[in-house]
Design a protein around this motif. Sequence first.
Motif, PDB file in Angstrom:
ATOM      1  N   VAL A  69       0.841  -1.195   0.000  1.00  0.00           N
ATOM      2  CA  VAL A  69       0.000   0.000   0.000  1.00  0.00           C
ATOM      3  C   VAL A  69       0.875   1.243   0.000  1.00  0.00           C
ATOM      4  O   VAL A  69       2.010   1.227   0.471  1.00  0.00           O
ATOM      5  CB  VAL A  69      -0.951   0.023   1.215  1.00  0.00           C
ATOM      6  CG1 VAL A  69      -1.917  -1.141   1.160  1.00  0.00           C
ATOM      7  CG2 VAL A  69      -0.177   0.022   2.523  1.00  0.00           C
ATOM      8  N   GLU A  88       0.539   5.255   1.171  1.00  0.00           N
ATOM      9  CA  GLU A  88      -0.275   6.232   1.883  1.00  0.00           C
ATOM     10  C   GLU A  88      -0.279   7.542   1.110  1.00  0.00           C
ATOM     11  O   GLU A  88       0.778   8.083   0.757  1.00  0.00           O
ATOM     12  CB  GLU A  88       0.264   6.449   3.295  1.00  0.00           C
ATOM     13  CG  GLU A  88      -0.614   7.359   4.134  1.00  0.00           C
ATOM     14  CD  GLU A  88      -0.183   7.425   5.588  1.00  0.00           C
ATOM     15  OE1 GLU A  88      -0.665   8.300   6.316  1.00  0.00           O
ATOM     16  OE2 GLU A  88       0.658   6.578   5.987  1.00  0.00           O
ATOM     17  N   ILE A 100      -7.547   0.529   1.130  1.00  0.00           N
ATOM     18  CA  ILE A 100      -7.622  -0.405   2.256  1.00  0.00           C
ATOM     19  C   ILE A 100      -8.187   0.352   3.457  1.00  0.00           C
ATOM     20  O   ILE A 100      -7.578   1.326   3.934  1.00  0.00           O
ATOM     21  CB  ILE A 100      -6.245  -1.002   2.582  1.00  0.00           C
ATOM     22  CG1 ILE A 100      -5.599  -1.565   1.300  1.00  0.00           C
ATOM     23  CG2 ILE A 100      -6.375  -2.066   3.649  1.00  0.00           C
ATOM     24  CD1 ILE A 100      -6.439  -2.583   0.583  1.00  0.00           C
ATOM     25  N   ASN A 135      -8.923  -3.456   7.174  1.00  0.00           N
ATOM     26  CA  ASN A 135      -8.025  -4.167   6.258  1.00  0.00           C
ATOM     27  C   ASN A 135      -8.801  -4.895   5.171  1.00  0.00           C
ATOM     28  O   ASN A 135      -8.559  -6.052   4.849  1.00  0.00           O
ATOM     29  CB  ASN A 135      -7.117  -5.144   7.003  1.00  0.00           C
ATOM     30  CG  ASN A 135      -6.048  -4.430   7.802  1.00  0.00           C
ATOM     31  OD1 ASN A 135      -5.737  -3.264   7.534  1.00  0.00           O
ATOM     32  ND2 ASN A 135      -5.483  -5.108   8.793  1.00  0.00           N
ATOM     33  N   ALA A 195     -10.337  -4.474   1.124  1.00  0.00           N
ATOM     34  CA  ALA A 195     -10.149  -3.746  -0.140  1.00  0.00           C
ATOM     35  C   ALA A 195     -11.464  -3.084  -0.539  1.00  0.00           C
ATOM     36  O   ALA A 195     -12.471  -3.768  -0.730  1.00  0.00           O
ATOM     37  CB  ALA A 195      -9.670  -4.687  -1.236  1.00  0.00           C
ATOM     38  N   LYS A 205      -4.905   4.682   2.141  1.00  0.00           N
ATOM     39  CA  LYS A 205      -3.927   3.659   1.790  1.00  0.00           C
ATOM     40  C   LYS A 205      -4.394   2.940   0.527  1.00  0.00           C
ATOM     41  O   LYS A 205      -5.393   2.236   0.543  1.00  0.00           O
ATOM     42  CB  LYS A 205      -3.744   2.666   2.936  1.00  0.00           C
ATOM     43  CG  LYS A 205      -3.181   3.321   4.200  1.00  0.00           C
ATOM     44  CD  LYS A 205      -3.027   2.308   5.327  1.00  0.00           C
ATOM     45  CE  LYS A 205      -2.459   2.969   6.572  1.00  0.00           C
ATOM     46  NZ  LYS A 205      -2.300   2.007   7.690  1.00  0.00           N
ATOM     47  N   VAL A 206      -3.651   3.150  -0.542  1.00  0.00           N
ATOM     48  CA  VAL A 206      -4.031   2.624  -1.855  1.00  0.00           C
ATOM     49  C   VAL A 206      -3.181   1.409  -2.177  1.00  0.00           C
ATOM     50  O   VAL A 206      -1.941   1.452  -2.043  1.00  0.00           O
ATOM     51  CB  VAL A 206      -3.869   3.711  -2.944  1.00  0.00           C
ATOM     52  CG1 VAL A 206      -4.155   3.125  -4.332  1.00  0.00           C
ATOM     53  CG2 VAL A 206      -4.774   4.886  -2.666  1.00  0.00           C
ATOM     54  N   ALA A 207      -3.829   0.318  -2.579  1.00  0.00           N
ATOM     55  CA  ALA A 207      -3.110  -0.891  -2.976  1.00  0.00           C
ATOM     56  C   ALA A 207      -2.423  -0.653  -4.311  1.00  0.00           C
ATOM     57  O   ALA A 207      -3.015  -0.121  -5.246  1.00  0.00           O
ATOM     58  CB  ALA A 207      -4.080  -2.058  -3.074  1.00  0.00           C
ATOM     59  N   PRO A 245      -2.090  -5.630   4.525  1.00  0.00           N
ATOM     60  CA  PRO A 245      -1.342  -4.514   3.917  1.00  0.00           C
ATOM     61  C   PRO A 245       0.038  -4.338   4.539  1.00  0.00           C
ATOM     62  O   PRO A 245       0.255  -4.628   5.721  1.00  0.00           O
ATOM     63  CB  PRO A 245      -2.239  -3.318   4.217  1.00  0.00           C
ATOM     64  CG  PRO A 245      -2.938  -3.676   5.480  1.00  0.00           C
ATOM     65  CD  PRO A 245      -3.144  -5.162   5.434  1.00  0.00           C
TER      66      PRO A 245
END
Length: 404
Positions: free
Chosen positions: A53, A55, A329, A333, A335, A361-363, A378
């Motif tokens: 992830v 931020e 996320i 936790n 998606a 928080k991007v995967a 993550p």
Amino acid sequence: MAAINFDRGNKGIGSKFQASLLLALMAGVAVSACSKGDQSAAQHQGGAMPVTVMEMQPTTVPITAEAVAQTEGAKEVEVRPRVGGILLKRLYQEGESVKAGQPMFLIDPVPYQIALQQARAELAQQKAKIEQTRREEARLQNLLSTQSVSQREYDNAVSDNAVANANLMAAEAAVRQAELNLSYTTVTAPVSGVSGRFQFSEGALVEANSSLLTTLVQLSPIWVRFSFSDNELAQLGGRLTEKNVKQVSVVLPDGSEYQQKGKLNFAASQIDPTLGTQQLRATFDNEDQRLLPGQFVRARVTTGQRDGVFIVPQVAVVNVQQGKIVFVINEKNEATPRPIVTGGWQGQGWIVLKGLNAGDKVAIDNIIKLRPGAPVSPHPQEAAPAGAPGDTPAPEAQQKPKQS
């Protein structure tokens, strides 16, 4: 199947878009069923899908746009002879730089030398003629005072002297023209620049003002021509002028950026009705002659900066029918798909204008294996666990040693 929950941080994007996106993601779940078994197996073993992830932190990016451009010399001059004759000699090296006034060609000067001698002889003859008419006018003027000659004879003498003066001026002009023609037998460079290929051979007959001997191209400064469409102009804030363009740079064919920055020196006042674009031109210093006329490059125009945006890696963005999404996320936790609005490229990532908030928080990996609401494990980029799914090729994909 877990319910799909859109993050409340997605402000400004309508619920209609979310509903359409929900249907698209539900269809995507069926398409990705081939990987569902792997995920279920991992969950039965007590683990969640590990994902890296990033931020999100707001940043400032320049407002830019790029377009295909082509370079051209600021001055491109055709060198032609002003007098005709036999071309005796080329006085420069093809392809090398020449300075303004430098001799480049020599045309046979003998005919023009003879013409100059003839013009000077006629001038001397006219000078002698005017002396004769002046003396005759003075003599008849004295005789007229004693009434020894008629008024008509005196008037004729005055007219002859005036005609002689006119012929004298014509002879002087002929001499100057002959001197000029003789000087034209040495063809000089009209401007400084890089010389082109010699179009004739020595000994050829060239014609005045028509035979093209060579060309000269001024390389510094050099011009770059390009254009932007209506949509690109809208992204930059509207029609471009010399006042609202902050900077123009050039991206070379190898991907590097030219070290000199340019300045817009021409912006069309209307949109080309044929192409639907605004024609533009910028000028660059080119002392090192790294740019050559006719070269295709990319022109990058900067009109300002945009604050409070986010940069997301290209691999994190998923294209769906309704637009673009990323997987955020949440605190559980899980998606969560998040629709975003992008505004172009910055390096290797998308500029996100709407859809994300600071701290999200991007995967950025294993995107194709994620399902809405699926639990994930993550970890930040610098703490990626060894042997994460997708990092090591499957055994069947590894190359087997050859049999001897």
